[in-house]
Design a protein around this motif. Structure first.
Motif, PDB file in Angstrom:
ATOM      1  N   ASP A  77      16.586 -12.892  48.047  1.00  0.00           N
ATOM      2  CA  ASP A  77      15.352 -13.355  49.203  1.00  0.00           C
ATOM      3  C   ASP A  77      14.216 -13.666  48.524  1.00  0.00           C
ATOM      4  OD1 ASP A  77      17.394 -13.137  51.066  1.00  0.00           O
ATOM      5  OD2 ASP A  77      16.641 -11.027  51.553  1.00  0.00           O
ATOM      6  N   ASP A  98      17.562 -15.803  51.730  1.00  0.00           N
ATOM      7  CA  ASP A  98      16.583 -16.284  52.720  1.00  0.00           C
ATOM      8  C   ASP A  98      15.210 -16.536  52.061  1.00  0.00           C
ATOM      9  OD1 ASP A  98      18.685 -15.905  54.640  1.00  0.00           O
ATOM     10  OD2 ASP A  98      17.754 -13.826  55.276  1.00  0.00           O
ATOM     11  N   HIS A 100      11.180 -16.996  52.821  1.00  0.00           N
ATOM     12  CA  HIS A 100      10.019 -16.363  54.144  1.00  0.00           C
ATOM     13  C   HIS A 100       8.751 -16.819  53.518  1.00  0.00           C
ATOM     14  CE1 HIS A 100      12.790 -13.192  55.721  1.00  0.00           C
ATOM     15  NE2 HIS A 100      13.404 -13.401  54.496  1.00  0.00           N
ATOM     16  N   SER A 115      17.546 -26.596  56.113  1.00  0.00           N
ATOM     17  CA  SER A 115      18.560 -25.688  55.648  1.00  0.00           C
ATOM     18  C   SER A 115      19.992 -26.421  55.964  1.00  0.00           C
ATOM     19  CB  SER A 115      18.551 -24.283  56.571  1.00  0.00           C
ATOM     20  OG  SER A 115      19.548 -23.465  56.489  1.00  0.00           O
ATOM     21  N   GLY A 119      23.003 -22.558  57.599  1.00  0.00           N
ATOM     22  CA  GLY A 119      21.626 -21.960  57.788  1.00  0.00           C
ATOM     23  C   GLY A 119      20.821 -22.208  58.715  1.00  0.00           C
ATOM     24  N   GLY A 158      21.007 -20.329  53.549  1.00  0.00           N
ATOM     25  CA  GLY A 158      20.345 -19.237  54.092  1.00  0.00           C
ATOM     26  C   GLY A 158      19.317 -19.461  55.198  1.00  0.00           C
ATOM     27  N   THR A 159      18.497 -18.673  55.741  1.00  0.00           N
ATOM     28  CA  THR A 159      17.636 -18.835  56.692  1.00  0.00           C
ATOM     29  C   THR A 159      16.099 -19.017  56.059  1.00  0.00           C
ATOM     30  OG1 THR A 159      19.034 -17.324  57.882  1.00  0.00           O
ATOM     31  CG2 THR A 159      16.582 -17.928  58.659  1.00  0.00           C
TER      32      THR A 159
END
Length: 166
Positions: A77, A98, A100, A115, A119, A158-159
């Motif tokens: 991440d 992910d 962020h 994404s 995702g 991923g997010t």
């Protein structure tokens, strides 16, 4: 190899890599190129250019005093936080982890978030919503604040999450 690296108060250029060890950079200035395999990476300082790369490790950076930052993460991440400097360029990429971004104050940037392959994009900063196209690909483009900086977030599986700091 297999050890933690602590870098503090370096004033010109940092170029470091590690296998199976964490890398932590604090109170440093200039440019930084940091790569790690199976280790976490964190950086705080006043930098013109930062490149962070990991394989199965997490990345964390306070970008408040960074002009240009590029992250590439294979299976960990990535979390960037802070306010974008005027004309700053931030590019975050990930294969399986992910992404962020936590904005402090108003985010002044043109934003592109992508994404692919299942995702997800979560935008808690503005009311803009992602578009979903073929093969579950999601895209989100918006301008926040004066749009002088650039924020790009791209993940394969991923997010991608954009939040405002609490």
């Amino acid at each position: 190899m297999s050890g933690e690296l602590l870098i503090n108060n370096v004033r010109i250029s940092i170029k470091v890599s590690s296998i199976s060890g964490d890398i932590n950079v604090t109170e440093s200035y200039g440019t930084a190129y940091i790569e790690s395999i199976q280790g976490d990476t964190s950086i705080i300082g006043n930098f013109e250019d930062v490149k962070l790369r990991t394989v199965t490790g997490d990345i964390w950076a306070d970008i408040t005093e960074i002009d240009n930052v590029s992250t590439n993460n294979i299976a960990g991440d990535t979390k960037l936080s802070g306010s974008l400097k005027k004309d700053a360029q931030v590019k975050m990429t990930s294969v399986k982890g992910d992404l962020h971004y936590e904005a402090s104050g108003i985010l002044n940037a043109k934003c592109e978030v992508l994404s692919q392959f299942g995702g997800e994009i979560v935008n808690n900063l503005t009311t803009d919503l992602p578009n979903t196209s073929h093969m579950q690909q999601q895209q989100l483009h918006f301008v926040s604040g004066n749009g002088l900086g650039t924020l790009v977030m791209k993940t394969i599986n991923g997010t991608a999450i954009i939040n405002r700091a609490l």
